[in-house]
Scaffold this active site. Structure first.
Site, PDB file in Angstrom:
ATOM      1  N   LYS A  81       0.810  -1.224   0.000  1.00 55.36           N
ATOM      2  CA  LYS A  81       0.000   0.000   0.000  1.00 55.36           C
ATOM      3  C   LYS A  81       0.842   1.273   0.000  1.00 55.36           C
ATOM      4  O   LYS A  81       0.431   2.295  -0.539  1.00 55.36           O
ATOM      5  CB  LYS A  81      -0.942   0.001   1.218  1.00 55.36           C
ATOM      6  CG  LYS A  81      -1.969  -1.126   1.187  1.00 55.36           C
ATOM      7  CD  LYS A  81      -3.013  -0.907   0.116  1.00 55.36           C
ATOM      8  CE  LYS A  81      -3.954  -2.071  -0.005  1.00 55.36           C
ATOM      9  NZ  LYS A  81      -4.989  -1.901  -1.016  1.00 55.36           N
ATOM     10  N   GLU A 103      -9.601   5.869   3.043  1.00 56.81           N
ATOM     11  CA  GLU A 103     -10.459   4.818   3.591  1.00 56.81           C
ATOM     12  C   GLU A 103      -9.547   3.631   3.906  1.00 56.81           C
ATOM     13  O   GLU A 103      -8.483   3.493   3.294  1.00 56.81           O
ATOM     14  CB  GLU A 103     -11.522   4.419   2.569  1.00 56.81           C
ATOM     15  CG  GLU A 103     -11.080   3.428   1.504  1.00 56.81           C
ATOM     16  CD  GLU A 103     -10.000   3.978   0.563  1.00 56.81           C
ATOM     17  OE1 GLU A 103      -9.901   5.208   0.392  1.00 56.81           O
ATOM     18  OE2 GLU A 103      -9.231   3.150   0.018  1.00 56.81           O
ATOM     19  N   SER A 369       1.610  -9.771  -0.642  1.00 52.86           N
ATOM     20  CA  SER A 369       1.246  -8.356  -0.531  1.00 52.86           C
ATOM     21  C   SER A 369       1.468  -7.768   0.854  1.00 52.86           C
ATOM     22  O   SER A 369       1.696  -6.563   0.978  1.00 52.86           O
ATOM     23  CB  SER A 369      -0.222  -8.182  -0.928  1.00 52.86           C
ATOM     24  OG  SER A 369      -1.038  -9.062  -0.169  1.00 52.86           O
TER      25      SER A 369
HETATM   26  C1  LIG Z   1      -1.849  -6.777   2.884  1.00 49.50           C
HETATM   27  C2  LIG Z   1      -2.931  -6.564   1.881  1.00 49.50           C
HETATM   28  N1  LIG Z   1      -2.933  -7.323   0.758  1.00 49.50           N
HETATM   29  C3  LIG Z   1      -3.903  -7.187  -0.183  1.00 49.50           C
HETATM   30  C4  LIG Z   1      -4.919  -6.266  -0.026  1.00 49.50           C
HETATM   31  C5  LIG Z   1      -5.999  -6.180  -1.079  1.00 49.50           C
HETATM   32  O1  LIG Z   1      -6.008  -4.913  -1.671  1.00 49.50           O
HETATM   33  P1  LIG Z   1      -5.656  -4.784  -3.220  1.00 49.50           P
HETATM   34  O2  LIG Z   1      -6.576  -5.752  -3.927  1.00 49.50           O
HETATM   35  O3  LIG Z   1      -5.916  -3.355  -3.562  1.00 49.50           O
HETATM   36  O4  LIG Z   1      -4.226  -5.157  -3.372  1.00 49.50           O
HETATM   37  C6  LIG Z   1      -4.932  -5.438   1.110  1.00 49.50           C
HETATM   38  C7  LIG Z   1      -5.965  -4.401   1.231  1.00 49.50           C
HETATM   39  N2  LIG Z   1      -5.925  -3.543   2.151  1.00 49.50           N
HETATM   40  C8  LIG Z   1      -6.687  -2.301   2.069  1.00 49.50           C
HETATM   41  C9  LIG Z   1      -8.027  -2.544   1.423  1.00 49.50           C
HETATM   42  C10 LIG Z   1      -8.561  -1.396   0.665  1.00 49.50           C
HETATM   43  C11 LIG Z   1      -8.364  -0.073   0.940  1.00 49.50           C
HETATM   44  N3  LIG Z   1      -9.111   0.665   0.058  1.00 49.50           N
HETATM   45  C12 LIG Z   1      -9.782  -0.198  -0.791  1.00 49.50           C
HETATM   46  C13 LIG Z   1     -10.679   0.047  -1.824  1.00 49.50           C
HETATM   47  C14 LIG Z   1     -11.226  -1.040  -2.481  1.00 49.50           C
HETATM   48  C15 LIG Z   1     -10.870  -2.376  -2.134  1.00 49.50           C
HETATM   49  C16 LIG Z   1      -9.947  -2.629  -1.119  1.00 49.50           C
HETATM   50  C17 LIG Z   1      -9.437  -1.500  -0.438  1.00 49.50           C
HETATM   51  C18 LIG Z   1      -6.852  -1.697   3.441  1.00 49.50           C
HETATM   52  O5  LIG Z   1      -7.915  -1.699   3.936  1.00 49.50           O
HETATM   53  O6  LIG Z   1      -5.860  -1.233   3.999  1.00 49.50           O
HETATM   54  C19 LIG Z   1      -3.931  -5.593   2.085  1.00 49.50           C
HETATM   55  O7  LIG Z   1      -3.906  -4.846   3.209  1.00 49.50           O
END
Ligand SMILES: Cc1ncc(COP(=O)(O)O)c(/C=N/[C@@H](Cc2c[nH]c3ccccc23)C(=O)O)c1O
Length: 385
Positions: A81, A103, A369
């Site tokens: 992230k 968010e 991830s």
């Molecule tokens: C360690 C880790 N791996 C994978 C993911 C999956 O996200 P992505 O498919 O984008 O790679 C997340 C999501 N974490 C976010 C999820 C998130 C934030 N904003 C979003 C908008 C739409 C969908 C997911 C999120 C969080 O809450 O910190 C994560 O924290």
């Protein structure tokens, strides 16, 4: 801003000015030399990139193939992230914004945004569902330590979708001084493209790392979990035009795709608009968003980024899903074979390996991830069972 028939910017009138400002300026800012130099310097000296591409020998032996883990869990803050958070906060500064909102569900995007705001001395407000505040408590503490304000989202199912709704409401009320740092490849154009470009550093590194290790830049498979799809977008990005590379996306099946408690959007959803973009959405016939379920807060989302809707619709991507139990077991398996505790989200990608027919000569790159520290309470509950 389209991916086949998906994408676009379906936004309320009151957001037009913000979104149009971004649409007209994001590419020019992102590719300006000063921006690139600062972005790359922070990725190197603050985030710790390039992240390792690690040959997981015992896991490879278990699957009788070659599995390389792209270690996004080793980034500063513990997930991919931060790549996007750095890019968007630098961009917000160049747009003269004084206030950042975001968010979060798993808390990783919230922590990443709070981290960069602390580094740059910018006010940071993170919206987070009450349910997620409880199940990702360590990340709530981290956000507060980093000086961010965590605003509980109390609407709806009090998870990621609701946090996103409340962040959008804030942005509508604070259009001129605020930049909304969206955490995944979702939202109105240009967000899906902008976030994918910031995350594309993942596959940019994989190509030369694979060349060094195997003599070829191309794996046979790239595997990644998909919530909104940003780590997958980054891992797929520089392989999109390499047809011999199989792109494998793993969604959260929750208690099972047909259990009524799932977040497997491509299996259960239909075309629709969510959070400003046309994509695939889990919805009732009359367009009400269905509450998703996943043990992992970061995948607990009833939509998917328009890039992935297109990869699914066009057949370019192979879309799998893994249940809560399959993912927890896959996490325990990685711990015992490789000494790495993965995030619950990343564990879904690992569980997807069981659904692939892999050959001995295959070269699989799996995007790890994030790290599992935030999920230890959940893992502990399942450990003794
Ligand atoms: C360690 C880790 N791996 C994978 C993911 C999956 O996200 P992505 O498919 O984008 O790679 C997340 C999501 N974490 C976010 C999820 C998130 C934030 N904003 C979003 C908008 C739409 C969908 C997911 C999120 C969080 O809450 O910190 C994560 O924290």
């Amino acid at each position: 801003g389209y991916y086949g028939k998906f994408g676009g910017a379906y936004i309320p009138e009151m957001l037009h000015r913000n979104v149009e400002e971004l649409q007209s300026k994001y590419l020019e800012i992102m590719y300006e030399k000063g921006f690139r130099d600062e972005f790359n310097a922070l990725l190197k000296d603050y985030v710790g990139r390039p992240t390792p591409l690690f040959l997981a020998e015992r896991l490879s032996k278990q699957f009788n193939t070659n599995i390389y883990l792209k270690r996004e869990d080793l980034n500063h803050t513990g997930a991919h992230k931060i790549n996007n958070a750095i890019g968007q906060v630098l961009l917000a500064q160049r747009l003269g914004k004084k206030r950042i909102i975001a968010e979060t569900g798993a808390g990783q995007h919230g922590v990443a945004t709070a981290t960069v705001c602390a580094l740059k001395g910018i006010e940071c407000i993170v919206y987070m569902g009450v349910k997620d505040i409880e199940r990702q408590a360590p990340n709530v503490a981290r956000m507060k330590m980093l000086g961010a304000k965590v605003m509980p989202a109390t609407s709806g199912s009090q998870t990621l979708k609701d946090a996103t709704n409340e962040a959008i409401r804030d942005w509508i009320n604070n259009p001129t001084d605020t930049h909304y740092v969206i955490g995944s490849v979702v939202g109105p154009h240009p967000y899906p493209d902008m976030v994918a470009r910031f995350q594309s550093v993942i596959s940019e590194e994989v190509r030369w790392q694979l060349k060094e290790k195997t003599g070829s830049e191309l794996p046979t498979h790239v595997v990644a979990c998909v919530g909104g799809g940003s780590n997958a977008a980054g891992a797929f990005y520089h392989f999109l035009d390499e047809p011999q590379v199989q792109l494998v996306a793993v969604e959260a099946a929750g208690l099972g795709v047909n259990s009524g408690h799932s977040a497997a959007t491509t299996q259960l959803g239909t075309a629709g608009v969510l959070h400003g973009s046309k994509s695939i959405v889990m919805q009732t016939e009359d367009g009400q968003v269905v509450e998703p379920h996943s043990i992992s807060a970061g995948l607990d989302y009833p939509g998917i980024g328009p890039l992935h809707a297109h990869l699914f619709d066009s057949g370019r991507g192979k879309f799998l899903s893994a249940t809560d139990d399959e993912s927890v077991q896959a996490a325990f398996n990685l711990c015992k074979l490789e000494g790495i505790i993965p995030a619950l989200e990343s564990a879904h990608a690992l569980a997807g390996l069981n659904q692939l027919q892999l050959k001995e000569k295959d070269v699989v790159v799996l995007c790890l991830s994030g790290r599992g520290d935030k999920d230890l309470a959940t893992y502990m509950k399942r450990m003794d069972a």
